[in-house]
Design a protein around this motif. Sequence first.
Motif, mmCIF file in Angstrom:
data_model
loop_
_atom_site.group_PDB
_atom_site.id
_atom_site.type_symbol
_atom_site.label_atom_id
_atom_site.label_comp_id
_atom_site.label_asym_id
_atom_site.label_seq_id
_atom_site.Cartn_x
_atom_site.Cartn_y
_atom_site.Cartn_z
ATOM 1 N N TYR A 261 88.103 41.302 -3.295
ATOM 2 C CA TYR A 261 86.845 41.793 -2.741
ATOM 3 C C TYR A 261 86.216 40.740 -1.825
ATOM 4 O O TYR A 261 85.799 41.040 -0.707
ATOM 5 C CB TYR A 261 85.913 42.122 -3.908
ATOM 6 C CG TYR A 261 84.803 43.100 -3.593
ATOM 7 C CD1 TYR A 261 85.015 44.216 -2.805
ATOM 8 C CD2 TYR A 261 83.535 42.905 -4.140
ATOM 9 C CE1 TYR A 261 84.000 45.119 -2.551
ATOM 10 C CE2 TYR A 261 82.507 43.811 -3.898
ATOM 11 C CZ TYR A 261 82.749 44.902 -3.092
ATOM 12 O OH TYR A 261 81.738 45.792 -2.840
ATOM 13 N N LEU A 262 86.163 39.499 -2.292
ATOM 14 C CA LEU A 262 85.588 38.431 -1.475
ATOM 15 C C LEU A 262 86.396 38.209 -0.203
ATOM 16 O O LEU A 262 85.835 37.961 0.871
ATOM 17 C CB LEU A 262 85.499 37.130 -2.272
ATOM 18 C CG LEU A 262 84.176 36.867 -3.002
ATOM 19 C CD1 LEU A 262 83.945 37.886 -4.108
ATOM 20 C CD2 LEU A 262 84.142 35.453 -3.584
ATOM 21 N N ALA A 263 87.725 38.294 -0.321
ATOM 22 C CA ALA A 263 88.567 38.109 0.854
ATOM 23 C C ALA A 263 88.354 39.241 1.859
ATOM 24 O O ALA A 263 88.277 39.004 3.074
ATOM 25 C CB ALA A 263 90.031 38.035 0.439
ATOM 26 N N ARG A 264 88.264 40.463 1.371
ATOM 27 C CA ARG A 264 88.121 41.617 2.265
ATOM 28 C C ARG A 264 86.819 41.565 3.052
ATOM 29 O O ARG A 264 86.765 41.998 4.216
ATOM 30 C CB ARG A 264 88.214 42.892 1.442
ATOM 31 C CG ARG A 264 88.064 44.160 2.257
ATOM 32 C CD ARG A 264 88.666 45.347 1.551
ATOM 33 N NE ARG A 264 90.112 45.175 1.383
ATOM 34 C CZ ARG A 264 90.903 46.084 0.820
ATOM 35 N NH1 ARG A 264 90.392 47.209 0.366
ATOM 36 N NH2 ARG A 264 92.190 45.876 0.703
ATOM 37 N N PHE A 265 85.783 41.030 2.453
ATOM 38 C CA PHE A 265 84.488 40.949 3.128
ATOM 39 C C PHE A 265 84.261 39.592 3.816
ATOM 40 O O PHE A 265 83.154 39.309 4.266
ATOM 41 C CB PHE A 265 83.353 41.235 2.137
ATOM 42 C CG PHE A 265 83.187 42.691 1.823
ATOM 43 C CD1 PHE A 265 82.311 43.468 2.566
ATOM 44 C CD2 PHE A 265 83.922 43.298 0.824
ATOM 45 C CE1 PHE A 265 82.159 44.822 2.290
ATOM 46 C CE2 PHE A 265 83.780 44.647 0.532
ATOM 47 C CZ PHE A 265 82.893 45.417 1.268
ATOM 48 N N GLU A 266 85.326 38.781 3.887
ATOM 49 C CA GLU A 266 85.248 37.475 4.567
ATOM 50 C C GLU A 266 84.051 36.670 4.070
ATOM 51 O O GLU A 266 83.308 36.083 4.860
ATOM 52 C CB GLU A 266 85.168 37.660 6.093
ATOM 53 C CG GLU A 266 86.443 38.187 6.726
ATOM 54 C CD GLU A 266 87.578 37.162 6.707
ATOM 55 O OE1 GLU A 266 87.302 35.970 6.487
ATOM 56 O OE2 GLU A 266 88.731 37.564 6.911
ATOM 57 N N ALA A 267 83.877 36.656 2.740
ATOM 58 C CA ALA A 267 82.720 35.976 2.159
ATOM 59 C C ALA A 267 82.929 34.475 1.999
ATOM 60 O O ALA A 267 81.978 33.747 1.686
ATOM 61 C CB ALA A 267 82.402 36.590 0.799
ATOM 62 N N VAL A 268 84.163 33.999 2.190
ATOM 63 C CA VAL A 268 84.491 32.591 1.976
ATOM 64 C C VAL A 268 84.805 31.939 3.319
ATOM 65 O O VAL A 268 85.688 32.410 4.060
ATOM 66 C CB VAL A 268 85.693 32.449 1.022
ATOM 67 C CG1 VAL A 268 86.015 30.980 0.788
ATOM 68 C CG2 VAL A 268 85.396 33.149 -0.299
ATOM 69 N N ALA A 269 84.101 30.875 3.630
ATOM 70 C CA ALA A 269 84.306 30.167 4.890
ATOM 71 C C ALA A 269 85.446 29.158 4.761
ATOM 72 O O ALA A 269 85.882 28.828 3.651
ATOM 73 C CB ALA A 269 83.021 29.459 5.307
ATOM 74 N N GLN A 270 85.905 28.669 5.893
ATOM 75 C CA GLN A 270 86.939 27.645 5.864
ATOM 76 C C GLN A 270 86.407 26.387 5.183
ATOM 77 O O GLN A 270 85.302 25.931 5.472
ATOM 78 C CB GLN A 270 87.393 27.314 7.290
ATOM 79 C CG GLN A 270 88.548 26.334 7.381
ATOM 80 C CD GLN A 270 89.819 26.893 6.735
ATOM 81 O OE1 GLN A 270 90.142 28.062 6.913
ATOM 82 N NE2 GLN A 270 90.510 26.055 5.963
ATOM 83 N N ASP A 271 87.183 25.836 4.248
ATOM 84 C CA ASP A 271 86.816 24.632 3.486
ATOM 85 C C ASP A 271 85.514 24.819 2.715
ATOM 86 O O ASP A 271 84.747 23.873 2.522
ATOM 87 C CB ASP A 271 86.727 23.412 4.411
ATOM 88 C CG ASP A 271 88.041 23.128 5.108
ATOM 89 O OD1 ASP A 271 89.084 23.155 4.438
ATOM 90 O OD2 ASP A 271 88.022 22.884 6.328
ATOM 91 N N ASP A 272 85.268 26.037 2.283
ATOM 92 C CA ASP A 272 84.075 26.363 1.499
ATOM 93 C C ASP A 272 84.205 25.763 0.097
ATOM 94 O O ASP A 272 85.256 25.263 -0.296
ATOM 95 C CB ASP A 272 83.943 27.877 1.413
ATOM 96 C CG ASP A 272 82.494 28.350 1.356
ATOM 97 O OD1 ASP A 272 81.620 27.542 0.996
ATOM 98 O OD2 ASP A 272 82.240 29.533 1.673
ATOM 99 N N PHE A 273 83.126 25.819 -0.655
ATOM 100 C CA PHE A 273 83.084 25.387 -2.052
ATOM 101 C C PHE A 273 83.669 23.970 -2.218
ATOM 102 O O PHE A 273 84.679 23.781 -2.909
ATOM 103 C CB PHE A 273 83.857 26.354 -2.953
ATOM 104 C CG PHE A 273 83.607 27.811 -2.699
ATOM 105 C CD1 PHE A 273 82.338 28.279 -2.367
ATOM 106 C CD2 PHE A 273 84.639 28.737 -2.797
ATOM 107 C CE1 PHE A 273 82.102 29.630 -2.133
ATOM 108 C CE2 PHE A 273 84.418 30.088 -2.574
ATOM 109 C CZ PHE A 273 83.156 30.533 -2.234
ATOM 110 N N PRO A 274 83.060 22.962 -1.630
ATOM 111 C CA PRO A 274 83.648 21.619 -1.703
ATOM 112 C C PRO A 274 83.782 21.064 -3.113
ATOM 113 O O PRO A 274 84.643 20.208 -3.355
ATOM 114 C CB PRO A 274 82.680 20.771 -0.865
ATOM 115 C CG PRO A 274 81.409 21.551 -0.816
ATOM 116 C CD PRO A 274 81.817 22.989 -0.839
ATOM 117 N N ALA A 275 82.967 21.540 -4.065
ATOM 118 C CA ALA A 275 83.065 21.041 -5.442
ATOM 119 C C ALA A 275 84.180 21.702 -6.219
ATOM 120 O O ALA A 275 84.611 21.191 -7.266
ATOM 121 C CB ALA A 275 81.729 21.258 -6.170
ATOM 122 N N LEU A 276 84.676 22.856 -5.746
ATOM 123 C CA LEU A 276 85.654 23.627 -6.509
ATOM 124 C C LEU A 276 86.992 22.897 -6.584
ATOM 125 O O LEU A 276 87.536 22.457 -5.574
ATOM 126 C CB LEU A 276 85.851 25.005 -5.870
ATOM 127 C CG LEU A 276 86.585 26.047 -6.711
ATOM 128 C CD1 LEU A 276 85.771 26.417 -7.957
ATOM 129 C CD2 LEU A 276 86.881 27.298 -5.884
#
Length: 524
Positions: A261-276
């Motif tokens: 779902y997150l991928a389909r809606f492009e909800a994640v930016a490049q190099d997002d979530f630096p703590a993950l």
Amino acid sequence: MSVSHLQDLLAASVDRHGDRTAIVGADESMTYGELDGAVNRIAHVLLSHGLTPGARVGVLAEKSPWTIAALIGTLRAGGAYVPVDPAGPASRVARIVGAAEPEVVLVDAASRPLLDEVLAELPEPPVVGALDAQEEVAFSRGDLLVAPTDAPGAAPTDLAHLLFTSGSTGVPKGVMITHDTVLAFVDWAVRHFGTAAGDRVSGHPPLHFDLSTFDIYATLSAGAELHLVPPSLGIDPRGTAAFIRDRALTQWFSVPSVLTYLARFEAVAQDDFPALERLLWCGEVLPTPVLAHWMRKLPHVRFTNLYGPTEATIASSYHDVPEVPADETVPVPIGRACDGEELRVLDEAMAPVPAGEVGDLWIGGAGLSPGYWRDPEKTAAAFRPDASGERLYRTGDLARVDDAGVVHFLGRADSQVKSRGYRIELGEIEAALATVPGIRECAVVGVDTGGFEGTTICCAYSVAEGHVLPATDVRRQVGALVPKYMVPARWAEMDDLPHNVNGKIDRPALREHFAPVGAATGGR
């Protein structure tokens, strides 16, 4: 201290991390010391009420720090908890409560109207304890007491909780989970993933879903922080991404449909979530293109596929994905057995099949449940000894082992499907449909339509003479009997359902009917 029961994980972490944050909810949080105090309070009240050793305690409440305290408090009082879906229809909740026969049901204010409906259906309703209001048995958040000294001792093999899954006859099945089976997986997982006190771990699944067991007890074992994900984010991909980002989560664990779902809606930016640091999934197949999308977006994150049914406690195998898949048409393996677990691919005679050949997937080892609650017949059918006498569980999945010993999942061998991470018996939905007046014949099939939810549940039905039944009416009536995730997404009213030469409903033909144009369908 020695850890032999799930509640011991909290007690051990209180000694080391009493002032650290343990659980963060939507509008409240608890340190380890505060959580321990809340657990003690609940245990004391349960014991003062007269909770008997090994008794079940139903917990019907929304996900919150106080609700988790109720789960652990039940264990500390010597009981076993039964988490119940607060979003479930009253009829199904009543069947679960009736089957579990809890001595007490703990309920929050939001779920009290549902419980009142449930109690009206039960011939002998249990005592009700209010988690946040003055009811028959009240629990105060103040005056937290020391650990109870009169809690009866329990063996590690004793029941810790009952998890009810979908049943083919329309009656949910209670899977018995013991302390030692959860501890075995938690011990492996904390070591394998390196979970530590500085981690901030997601708590995404609902509490009646077995994946939440991993989130809770692995976090407590490590002295980390558990961040409870609000259910409302399930339909908000950008809100979910913001939650991961704003909470600086170091671990995210969910069913694959959320990632899709997150991928389909492009909800994640490049190099997002630096703590993950770690992204884990379990419960259904994650499409390889979706995994590749995530791995390209988050090259700093470690990705792991976990596999295992509720009957084998959380997960039985893992596959750490080493790099972005070169061929996105190849499914991700389910990998190798976790420590203490065993995966076997066997033929109909329970003999091993050669590498590369398809067989039935069986599981053995430390995670096996004792079986189904008060159902020795179903237990004996699903849990069987091999030639040497070792007890194994037949998953109902098809698999093969490659030359390197890696296990590959090939789909279901029966009418059970995975949708949105939930394991669903299509027969339970058909049992609900059969109660709708005017339904002449019906069948429910699972079809891979490429949707983010995984397998799409589809229903075909015919109507008896003299009745008019639009799909919207059937959907509404079925929705009153089964959880929302089990209500079919696609419907077809037919003059007559297709039948094969044996007179049985032709389910492959129905799958073809519902399949997207150009898509191939399989299964039985």
